[in-house]
Motif scaffolding. Structure first.
Motif, PDB file in Angstrom:
ATOM      1  N   ASP A 209       0.854  -1.186   0.000  1.00  0.00           N
ATOM      2  CA  ASP A 209       0.000   0.000   0.000  1.00  0.00           C
ATOM      3  C   ASP A 209       0.890   1.236   0.000  1.00  0.00           C
ATOM      4  O   ASP A 209       1.662   1.450   0.949  1.00  0.00           O
ATOM      5  CB  ASP A 209      -0.912   0.027   1.237  1.00  0.00           C
ATOM      6  N   LEU A 210       0.795   2.023  -1.073  1.00  0.00           N
ATOM      7  CA  LEU A 210       1.458   3.318  -1.097  1.00  0.00           C
ATOM      8  C   LEU A 210       0.512   4.304  -0.423  1.00  0.00           C
ATOM      9  O   LEU A 210      -0.611   4.498  -0.884  1.00  0.00           O
ATOM     10  CB  LEU A 210       1.743   3.746  -2.531  1.00  0.00           C
ATOM     11  N   VAL A 211       0.946   4.893   0.692  1.00  0.00           N
ATOM     12  CA  VAL A 211       0.084   5.756   1.501  1.00  0.00           C
ATOM     13  C   VAL A 211       0.546   7.204   1.355  1.00  0.00           C
ATOM     14  O   VAL A 211       1.658   7.548   1.747  1.00  0.00           O
ATOM     15  CB  VAL A 211       0.105   5.354   2.989  1.00  0.00           C
ATOM     16  N   LEU A 212      -0.313   8.036   0.764  1.00  0.00           N
ATOM     17  CA  LEU A 212      -0.018   9.453   0.588  1.00  0.00           C
ATOM     18  C   LEU A 212      -0.809  10.252   1.616  1.00  0.00           C
ATOM     19  O   LEU A 212      -2.034  10.153   1.661  1.00  0.00           O
ATOM     20  CB  LEU A 212      -0.411   9.907  -0.815  1.00  0.00           C
ATOM     21  N   VAL A 213      -0.112  11.025   2.441  1.00  0.00           N
ATOM     22  CA  VAL A 213      -0.779  11.815   3.481  1.00  0.00           C
ATOM     23  C   VAL A 213      -0.461  13.296   3.263  1.00  0.00           C
ATOM     24  O   VAL A 213       0.709  13.697   3.314  1.00  0.00           O
ATOM     25  CB  VAL A 213      -0.327  11.393   4.892  1.00  0.00           C
ATOM     26  N   LYS A 214      -1.505  14.078   3.006  1.00  0.00           N
ATOM     27  CA  LYS A 214      -1.330  15.524   2.860  1.00  0.00           C
ATOM     28  C   LYS A 214      -1.185  16.164   4.243  1.00  0.00           C
ATOM     29  O   LYS A 214      -1.675  15.631   5.237  1.00  0.00           O
ATOM     30  CB  LYS A 214      -2.536  16.133   2.143  1.00  0.00           C
ATOM     31  N   LYS A 215      -0.505  17.315   4.277  1.00  0.00           N
ATOM     32  CA  LYS A 215      -0.389  18.011   5.560  1.00  0.00           C
ATOM     33  C   LYS A 215      -1.779  18.503   5.959  1.00  0.00           C
ATOM     34  O   LYS A 215      -2.477  19.144   5.178  1.00  0.00           O
ATOM     35  CB  LYS A 215       0.576  19.194   5.479  1.00  0.00           C
ATOM     36  N   PHE A 216      -2.160  18.155   7.169  1.00  0.00           N
ATOM     37  CA  PHE A 216      -3.512  18.468   7.632  1.00  0.00           C
ATOM     38  C   PHE A 216      -3.466  19.519   8.733  1.00  0.00           C
ATOM     39  O   PHE A 216      -2.441  19.718   9.389  1.00  0.00           O
ATOM     40  CB  PHE A 216      -4.227  17.207   8.124  1.00  0.00           C
TER      41      PHE A 216
END
Length: 282
Positions: A209-216
């Motif tokens: 799983d490639l997990v992309l997390v934007k700055k929140f």
């Protein structure tokens, strides 16, 4: 099955003697190495290759990864006695800090095959990534480790961290180009300490799983943390999951962690799954 134990003396706050004492009570003349270096581990495995069936890594995910890399695509079996800060891989593969249970598993002589993957030339078994968590690991290694220090470093890093830029090279992934807080490649579900970054990940499906997390925003932080520790993270405005077997991209940082160990890796990045490449004790 003939078994050898490889102990990282720097794991578990360097307190490995109780493990050795208990092991010596339960086994006559156990074969083991207290490894002071990667070369010592390599030499030990090579020396005992012909007469050992199972190599037991005693340490954290980094130690396990070092031992596992030598066993890839062979008939040798990996077992684990967890002694790290997070123990993500051992949590995901049902290894506990119970020596009697481990020895019982060794008697049963059962194993299963799982996937591993590479980040360029770097081998990984659990979760690797870049961006925020890569920076956290870099700073974390300057501390005495432990979960509390990890949380402290994470909070301090979050406020000052500038998002990374990701540029995918395959056409069908270019829609995901952009700025992100972090990118993780998850072969299993968790970083460690039961922090589930990829709750749907499987270590035997031929995918990561490639997990992309934007700055929140800060207000989202409690929701992110709650979902991560309760296995409820999913696709939303800030998190994207891409199951892949192979992928290429560029990122404007060299700061990575590979199974929780800090590494410098240059772009472009090539991720490749090695399906059913590792035998582990069950």
């Amino acid at each position: 099955m003939k078994t050898a134990f490889i102990i990282n003396p720097f794991s578990a706050k360097k307190n490995y003697q109780p493990f050795l004492d208990e092991l010596s009570k339960k086994l006559d003349n156990p074969l083991y190495l207290v490894s002071e270096s990667l070369q010592a581990t390599d030499d030990f495995i090579e020396k005992h290759w012909e007469d050992v069936d199972v190599f037991v890594a005693v340490g954290g995910d980094g130690t396990i990864s070092v031992v596992a890399q030598k066993l890839i695509n062979t008939e040798k079996i990996l077992a684990v006695f967890p002694a790290g800060s997070g123990n993500g891989f051992s949590n995901e593969t049902n290894f506990s800090k119970n020596i009697s249970l481990l020895l019982e598993k060794l008697k049963n002589e059962k194993f299963r095959q799982i996937d591993t993957f590479t980040v360029n030339e770097h081998f990984s078994i659990n979760v690797s990534g870049t961006g925020f968590d890569g920076k956290v690991v870099k700073e974390f290694e300057k501390t005495n480790r432990g979960f509390k220090n990890y949380i402290k470093v994470s909070i301090k890093t979050f406020f000052n961290y500038k998002p990374i830029k990701i540029k995918f090279l395959e056409e069908n992934y270019k829609q995901y180009n952009g700025k992100y807080l972090m990118l993780n490649i998850a072969n299993t579900r968790q970083f460690g300490n039961n922090a589930y970054i990829a709750p749907m990940a499987s270590k035997s499906d031929g995918l990561v799983d490639l997990v992309l997390v934007k700055k929140f925003p800060l207000t989202y932080s409690p929701f992110f943390a709650f979902r991560m520790f309760t296995k409820r993270l999913k696709d939303d405005d800030y998190v994207t999951y891409l199951p892949v077997s192979e992928i290429n991209f560029k990122v404007n940082t060299k700061t990575w962690h590979i199974d929780g160990e800090f590494k410098k890796i240059k772009s472009p990045i090539h991720i490749k799954v090695l399906p059913k490449s590792l035998r582990i004790l069950v």
